[in-house]
Design an enzyme around this catalytic site. Structure first.
Site: not given
Ligand code: GLN
Length: 196
Positions: A47-49, A79, A133-134, A169, A171
């Site tokens: 997600g987005e930390s 991630c 993913i990112r 990921h 999952e």
């Molecule tokens: N770039 C995201 C972050 O900084 C991590 C991306 C992800 O969890 N797919 O949290």
């Protein structure tokens, strides 16, 4: 076997589906009182930390979560979940939960164009699909950390005690290898209740 999945933001449902396929019970952790429920393991999803951590602070969940992890509740961070556990996040003055002796680099492959899929070896034996993913990668590990996977010389999966992290990921694939590995960790812990 019951595994709690942090469900404040990000890809928690996909983890729950993987666990369900493996016959593991799951529940969503959405507020402080969910952390008191009996569980054999915990997943911190992608997600987005920054967002997940802000919500953890807002809901007063940080200390309790840290306490569970340092008492060896098995945890699997994917991630953003990896970033949440890292002791150091490159370029940031303070990291998040800081329970795992790794230095992580956020958005290490770039922000948008850095999403890709490849195949790699996990734990020296299993060829699995890695979906990034990112994603971050791990720049450095402490001496109690085992490296479980690398891609192009960068560390993308690691374990320290009962903490497991992947920059990718699992999952989002159909491959259950890494969830099985985590469930085995949870079983190992369950069979050793004396571990502090
Ligand atoms: N770039 C995201 C972050 O900084 C991590 C991306 C992800 O969890 N797919 O949290």
């Amino acid at each position: 076997m019951t595994i709690g999945v942090l469900a404040l933001q990000g890809g928690f449902i996909e983890h729950q589906l993987m666990l369900k396929t493996l016959g593991v019970d799951t529940f969503e952790i959405r507020q402080y009182k969910d952390l008191d429920k009996p569980m054999d393991g915990l997943i911190l999803p992608g997600g987005e930390s920054t967002v997940i951590y802000k919500l953890l602070i807002d809901f007063n969940m940080v200390d309790k979560l840290k306490q569970l992890i340092v008492s060896n509740l098995p945890v699997f961070g994917t991630c953003a979940g990896l970033l949440l556990l890292a002791k150091v996040v490159h370029g940031y003055q303070t990291a998040y939960l800081q329970t795992m002796a790794i230095t992580a680099k956020k958005n290490a492959y770039g922000r948008q164009t850095g999403s890709f899929k490849t195949k790699g070896i996990f734990n020296q034996k299993d060829a699995v699909d890695f979906v990034f993913i990112r994603a971050p990668y791990i720049e450095d590990v402490g001496k109690n950390v085992d490296v479980l996977a690398t891609v192009d010389g960068k560390i993308v999966a690691a374990r320290q005690g009962f903490q497991l992290v992947t920059a990718f990921h699992p999952e989002l694939t159909h491959d259950l290898t890494i969830h099985k590995y985590f469930v085995a960790m949870c079983m190992e812990r369950k069979n050793n209740p004396s571990l502090k």
